[in-house]
Design a protein around this motif. Structure first.
Motif, PDB file in Angstrom:
ATOM      1  N   GLU A 279      -8.619   1.999  -5.909  1.00  0.00           N
ATOM      2  CA  GLU A 279      -9.368   2.151  -4.874  1.00  0.00           C
ATOM      3  C   GLU A 279      -9.018   4.188  -4.632  1.00  0.00           C
ATOM      4  O   GLU A 279      -9.601   4.845  -3.970  1.00  0.00           O
ATOM      5  N   ASN A 280      -7.900   4.960  -5.243  1.00  0.00           N
ATOM      6  CA  ASN A 280      -7.671   6.351  -5.500  1.00  0.00           C
ATOM      7  C   ASN A 280      -7.724   6.375  -6.757  1.00  0.00           C
ATOM      8  O   ASN A 280      -6.742   7.678  -6.600  1.00  0.00           O
TER       9      ASN A 280
ATOM     10  N   SER B  90      -5.523  -2.801  -7.291  1.00  0.00           N
ATOM     11  CA  SER B  90      -6.676  -2.953  -6.487  1.00  0.00           C
ATOM     12  C   SER B  90      -6.337  -1.606  -6.160  1.00  0.00           C
ATOM     13  O   SER B  90      -7.246  -0.697  -5.302  1.00  0.00           O
TER      14      SER B  90
ATOM     15  N   LYS C 137       0.587  -1.701   0.161  1.00  0.00           N
ATOM     16  CA  LYS C 137      -0.444  -0.489   0.110  1.00  0.00           C
ATOM     17  C   LYS C 137       0.962   1.424  -0.360  1.00  0.00           C
ATOM     18  O   LYS C 137       0.225   1.903  -0.969  1.00  0.00           O
TER      19      LYS C 137
END
Length: 312
Positions: free
Chosen positions: A49-50, A45, A15
């Motif tokens: 998400e961003n 992924s 992340k």
């Protein structure tokens, strides 16, 4: 320019590394591309998400990782498909111009030596770090951990590395190089320092200004501080604690803020045939971004070529 980033390296990967890649993309120019090496599915992924397009990056997929606690040499040999090993394979083959990782630092050093190898004439590559100065600017500390035991001639070469790094990456003209010692006088120190001092004094490859004591580390006495990797690593870890202590004691001070590793990104391995940067294991997105920026600056400054010229 293509910069390789190991997205599986570090305590908060993938992340933090992918978020760092997003931040790095914002400061890189159109002709500078990031190559993300690691688990592509996890990266996609996080990017989704961003709300960030994966088209902004190139990907080299692998799920194999060299862990922080693994033996560096064994891991590099036994895990050829790990993100670190694949990064060095790309670097060696010219698929990327620089490689960075916040993963196993020993594996990064071994990988660099196995793949792009040391520049001819270089006895031992070294790792550098930045030390803030009390007034303004910064100093370069070299070596900070690659060579725990050194010969005097290694320290002379570290002076060359540090001087060129300070001059061409940090734009410090005619950098002053000092030998870290336990006294100002020429004859002071252990056997290593006593033997290294005259060699550094006689060198015409850098601007030697004599010995520097521990109390001089944050002063303007010199721009480059040379020592063996054991001493340098102890000094670095001690200095890193200043930022943590200032936060715990609720001390807000601009000087102590300079000890925040995030703003420097990582430590380059100097003396190998391509730009390689090792990040802090606890790197967050900001540190990852700055690690990539340091890679870019090393490529743009042609630092590797300048070190090669110094050893011809």
């Amino acid at each position: 320019m293509k910069i390789g980033l190991d997205i599986m390296g570090g305590d908060f990967a993938p992340k933090a590394t992918v978020l760092g890649a997003i931040e790095a993309y914002k400061v890189l120019s159109a002709n500078q591309k990031l190559v993300l090496i690691g688990d592509k599915e996890q990266a996609l992924s996080i990017l989704h998400e961003n709300n960030f397009s994966p088209d902004n990056f190139d990907f080299v997929h692998t799920t194999e990782v060299i862990g922080m606690g693994e033996h560096p040499t064994k891991a590099v040999v036994q895990k050829p498909n790990s993100s670190i090993s694949l990064g060095f394979k790309l670097l060696k083959e010219g698929g990327i111009d620089a490689f960075s990782s916040a993963g196993n630092s020993g594996a990064m050093l071994v990988g660099a030596m196995f793949s792009v190898k040391a520049i001819p004439g270089v006895l031992r590559p070294a790792i550098t770090s930045v030390m803030p100065k009390l007034e303004e600017g910064l100093g370069i500390l070299v070596d900070v951990g690659a060579n725990a035991d050194c010969k005097p001639e290694y320290l002379v070469q570290f002076g060359v590395f540090g001087s060129l790094f300070a001059q061409y990456v940090y734009n410090i003209p005619n950098p002053r190089v000092a030998l870290v010692n336990i006294g100002e006088e020429e004859e002071k120190g252990n056997l290593l320092c006593q033997a290294a001092y005259p060699l550094m004094k006689e060198s015409t490859q850098f601007n030697f200004v004599g010995n520097a004591e521990g109390r001089d580390m944050f002063s303007d006495l010199a721009d480059v501080f040379v020592c063996d990797g054991f001493t340098g690593n102890v000094m670095l870890k001690f200095a890193e604690s200043f930022y943590v202590i200032s936060r715990k004691k609720k001390i807000k001070d601009d000087f102590f803020d300079k000890f925040n590793y995030e703003q420097y990104g990582g430590s380059p391995i100097l003396g190998v045939n391509a730009p390689v940067v090792v990040g802090h294991g606890i790197s967050n997105a900001e540190a990852i971004k700055n690690m990539v920026v340091l890679c870019r600056d090393m490529v743009e400054s042609a630092l590797t070529e300048k070190i090669k010229l110094a050893f011809q």
